[in-house]
Scaffold this active site. Structure first.
Site, PDB file in Angstrom:
ATOM      1  N   HIS A 157       7.290 -27.017  -7.755  1.00  0.00           N
ATOM      2  CA  HIS A 157       7.247 -26.592  -9.161  1.00  0.00           C
ATOM      3  C   HIS A 157       7.882 -27.606 -10.095  1.00  0.00           C
ATOM      4  O   HIS A 157       7.707 -27.521 -11.304  1.00  0.00           O
ATOM      5  CB  HIS A 157       7.942 -25.233  -9.307  1.00  0.00           C
ATOM      6  CG  HIS A 157       7.189 -24.129  -8.639  1.00  0.00           C
ATOM      7  ND1 HIS A 157       6.437 -23.210  -9.339  1.00  0.00           N
ATOM      8  CD2 HIS A 157       7.024 -23.815  -7.334  1.00  0.00           C
ATOM      9  CE1 HIS A 157       5.868 -22.369  -8.493  1.00  0.00           C
ATOM     10  NE2 HIS A 157       6.207 -22.712  -7.264  1.00  0.00           N
ATOM     11  N   ASP A 365       9.936 -31.645 -17.351  1.00  0.00           N
ATOM     12  CA  ASP A 365       9.667 -30.284 -16.879  1.00  0.00           C
ATOM     13  C   ASP A 365       8.433 -30.326 -15.990  1.00  0.00           C
ATOM     14  O   ASP A 365       7.469 -31.028 -16.309  1.00  0.00           O
ATOM     15  CB  ASP A 365       9.388 -29.370 -18.085  1.00  0.00           C
ATOM     16  CG  ASP A 365       9.924 -27.960 -17.880  1.00  0.00           C
ATOM     17  OD1 ASP A 365       9.976 -27.508 -16.728  1.00  0.00           O
ATOM     18  OD2 ASP A 365      10.285 -27.312 -18.883  1.00  0.00           O
TER      19      ASP A 365
HETATM   20  C1  GDG Z   1      10.113 -23.825 -12.963  1.00  0.00           C
HETATM   21  C2  GDG Z   1       9.864 -25.265 -13.429  1.00  0.00           C
HETATM   22  C3  GDG Z   1       7.540 -24.634 -14.050  1.00  0.00           C
HETATM   23  C4  GDG Z   1      12.767 -17.247 -19.875  1.00  0.00           C
HETATM   24  N1  GDG Z   1      13.721 -16.598 -20.571  1.00  0.00           N
HETATM   25  C5  GDG Z   1      13.480 -15.309 -20.438  1.00  0.00           C
HETATM   26  C6  GDG Z   1      12.349 -15.165 -19.640  1.00  0.00           C
HETATM   27  N2  GDG Z   1      11.936 -16.369 -19.314  1.00  0.00           N
HETATM   28  C7  GDG Z   1      10.727 -16.666 -18.533  1.00  0.00           C
HETATM   29  C8  GDG Z   1       9.707 -17.353 -19.402  1.00  0.00           C
HETATM   30  C9  GDG Z   1       8.879 -18.077 -18.380  1.00  0.00           C
HETATM   31  C10 GDG Z   1       9.915 -18.424 -17.332  1.00  0.00           C
HETATM   32  O1  GDG Z   1      11.020 -17.559 -17.515  1.00  0.00           O
HETATM   33  C11 GDG Z   1      10.424 -19.851 -17.475  1.00  0.00           C
HETATM   34  O2  GDG Z   1       9.452 -20.686 -16.924  1.00  0.00           O
HETATM   35  P1  GDG Z   1       9.396 -22.239 -17.220  1.00  0.00           P
HETATM   36  O3  GDG Z   1       8.116 -22.733 -16.680  1.00  0.00           O
HETATM   37  O4  GDG Z   1       9.537 -22.437 -18.690  1.00  0.00           O
HETATM   38  O5  GDG Z   1      10.670 -22.911 -16.549  1.00  0.00           O
HETATM   39  P2  GDG Z   1      11.543 -22.826 -15.162  1.00  0.00           P
HETATM   40  O6  GDG Z   1      12.287 -21.565 -15.063  1.00  0.00           O
HETATM   41  O7  GDG Z   1      12.364 -24.065 -15.163  1.00  0.00           O
HETATM   42  O8  GDG Z   1      10.459 -22.889 -13.981  1.00  0.00           O
HETATM   43  C12 GDG Z   1       8.825 -25.294 -14.537  1.00  0.00           C
HETATM   44  C13 GDG Z   1       7.826 -23.289 -13.441  1.00  0.00           C
HETATM   45  O9  GDG Z   1       8.847 -23.345 -12.442  1.00  0.00           O
HETATM   46  C14 GDG Z   1       6.575 -22.707 -12.795  1.00  0.00           C
HETATM   47  O10 GDG Z   1       6.041 -23.596 -11.867  1.00  0.00           O
HETATM   48  O11 GDG Z   1       6.666 -24.465 -15.151  1.00  0.00           O
HETATM   49  O12 GDG Z   1       8.549 -26.616 -14.924  1.00  0.00           O
HETATM   50  O13 GDG Z   1      11.083 -25.865 -13.872  1.00  0.00           O
HETATM   51  O14 GDG Z   1       7.933 -17.246 -17.810  1.00  0.00           O
HETATM   52  O15 GDG Z   1       9.023 -16.416 -20.182  1.00  0.00           O
HETATM   53  N3  GDG Z   1      11.829 -13.975 -19.310  1.00  0.00           N
HETATM   54  C15 GDG Z   1      12.469 -12.873 -19.791  1.00  0.00           C
HETATM   55  N4  GDG Z   1      13.581 -12.958 -20.568  1.00  0.00           N
HETATM   56  C16 GDG Z   1      14.111 -14.135 -20.913  1.00  0.00           C
HETATM   57  O16 GDG Z   1      15.112 -14.176 -21.644  1.00  0.00           O
HETATM   58  N5  GDG Z   1      11.977 -11.684 -19.488  1.00  0.00           N
END
Ligand code: GDG
Length: 463
Positions: A157, A365
């Site tokens: 990821h 990212d």
């Molecule tokens: C890793 C990789 C890759 C965030 N704050 C809240 C919340 N979230 C949810 C978001 C989104 C998820 O968490 C975050 O996903 P990201 O993709 O932005 O980032 P990482 O956590 O670093 O994920 C990344 C991912 O894996 C998938 O392969 O894209 O690059 O680092 O869904 O909405 N959800 C809730 N409350 C929050 O305050 N409910």
């Protein structure tokens, strides 16, 4: 005969929709579709040493969850240490933040062995094994040591840096050679794929075999890019729920004569939060007319606080946000609202819908699902603007966003200014193109493509 899907990741989420983390969100979507098993750490740490972890089974709809606890020594060495103190920064090009402690390699290997043993207790002959992320790079090697001939896939990821940066990891060869015990390795972008191809050939002397495979020491590995997607429809449906509508209505009233900017991240140095706050400061300095006009709501969900770099980041973000509000705030307006906790997914959808622009400006990212969720939550007739870092994996697909270099605070400030003043026609045009891509390459497309590619691999093939 249909194969069962067995998903393995460091953590198994507790199934509550409010769980933050991109991996959790995307995989729950995938498993709901396929049915199957999800194996991983329970999230609990016990103080006495564990020799062999005890598995706990539970079921939620068509997903069986199998979890086990970690002991303190393994948690500190495998999770906080090797995975998040060494591998995560290296994979994100932050060798300067990496801590290399030779003892932690053994903890990492032991934890990976536990996962492999747990798997062997539950795998049927035809099962497909889908391992996730950088915590578990040795699981296939351990499984092969236990004579597994299953099809085993890995999806990483995170980004994968250029060979030189990867080679900064002490013992990188023994770690990356273990990839050849997988049948398929999936990465987020074509850029990551090119880096891996260069590394395998230059550092391991692997031989390219056709367009998407490499051969090394008698084993053939397929590597492919599968950019992860979201369930766009389900995310948009959240907007119809009461909680989403309430917060949206409240924000619309509160900000009737102002604009909202939104940013949502885990509190992680890869996300570029300090640089973003500096860009906001720059915006208010360069464009005094934007003062009193736009407020950023920054949600920064804490985590990994056992790792020093995360504690330092949290303190820095607090300091910068205090200074920003102190220097620019007015009696009736503040530039920034910082929330250091998670909010529910429904409220998140409402917040995205009510925001004029999203600041998705990580320094690096793997993909960034927030960018895609923001697009899914927009009103098609009057959408907001996505400001996206060129260093997010998502930029490879979403080139029609306002792309920025997150290190360039002046450039990001100008991009925010541009977004605040963009015509509805331009916003609609950009959004149309972007949402089409998000909808086409959604979570289901992602998991189906990966599983189909894994099914197409010949298991345990020796040259
Ligand atoms: C890793 C990789 C890759 C965030 N704050 C809240 C919340 N979230 C949810 C978001 C989104 C998820 O968490 C975050 O996903 P990201 O993709 O932005 O980032 P990482 O956590 O670093 O994920 C990344 C991912 O894996 C998938 O392969 O894209 O690059 O680092 O869904 O909405 N959800 C809730 N409350 C929050 O305050 N409910």
């Amino acid at each position: 005969m249909t194969s069962r899907l067995v998903v393995v990741s460091n953590r198994v989420p507790d199934g509550h929709a409010s769980a933050a983390g991109g991996l959790a969100v995307a995989l729950l979507d995938a498993l709901r579709d396929h049915g199957g098993v999800w194996l991983g750490w329970s999230g609990h740490v016990v103080d006495s040493d564990i020799d062999a972890p005890r598995l706990r089974h539970s079921r939620q709809a068509n997903i069986r969850r199998v979890t086990f606890d970690l002991d303190r020594r393994t948690h500190d060495g495998y999770y906080c240490g090797y995975s998040n103190g060494a591998l995560w920064p290296v994979l994100h090009g932050r060798v300067d933040l990496a801590r290399f402690d030779p003892g932690q390699w053994e903890d990492y290997r032991r934890a990976n062995r536990w996962f492999a043993h747990a798997l062997m207790q539950m795998l049927g002959e035809q099962d497909l094994v889908w391992i996730h992320d950088y915590h578990l790079l040795l699981v296939a090697q351990e499984l092969r040591g236990l004579l597994s001939r299953h099809r085993i896939g890995l999806f990483l990821h995170t980004p994968l840096p250029a060979p030189d940066a990867l080679a900064a990891l002490p013992g990188h060869q023994r770690l990356l050679e273990a990839l050849f015990d997988f049948d398929l390795v999936g990465l987020q972008t074509r850029g990551d794929l090119a880096h891996l191809a260069d590394y395998l050939q230059a550092e391991l002397g692997a031989r390219r075999d056709g367009d998407d495979a490499f051969v090394h020491r008698g084993r053939r590995l397929r590597v492919q890019a599968f950019p992860i997607g979201i369930d766009a429809e389900a995310f948009r449906d959240l907007l119809r729920e009461r909680e989403a509508q309430d917060i949206q209505g409240l924000l619309r009233r509160q900000y009737a004569r102002r604009e909202l900017l939104v940013a949502v991240d885990r509190m992680d140095y890869s996300k570029g939060i300090p640089q973003r706050l500096q860009a906001l400061r720059e915006l208010y300095s360069r464009h005094p007319e934007d003062r009193g006009r736009a407020t950023l709501i920054q949600i920064a969900v804490p985590g990994r606080e056992g790792v020093q770099a995360y504690r330092e980041l949290s303190a820095e973000v607090e300091r910068l946000s205090g200074a920003l509000n102190g220097d620019f705030g007015e009696l009736e307006w503040i530039p920034l609202r910082l929330l250091r906790r998670a909010v529910s997914r429904r409220r998140l959808a409402g917040l995205f819908h009510a925001s004029k622009a999203a600041l998705v400006t990580p320094l690096r990212d793997g993909m960034n699902l927030v960018a895609k969720e923001y697009l899914a939550a927009q009103d098609r007739q009057d959408p907001g603007v996505l400001i996206l870092s060129r260093f997010a994996g998502a930029a490879e697909q979403l080139g029609g966003a306002v792309l920025v270099n997150p290190y360039d605070v002046e450039g990001v400030a100008e991009a925010i200014h541009q977004a605040l003043h963009m015509s509805r026609e331009q916003r609609c045009e950009r959004h149309r193109e972007l949402i089409a891509c998000v909808e086409q390459h959604d979570a289901r497309w992602w998991s189906r493509s990966f599983v189909a590619a894994l099914q197409g691999c010949k298991p345990g093939l020796q040259e």
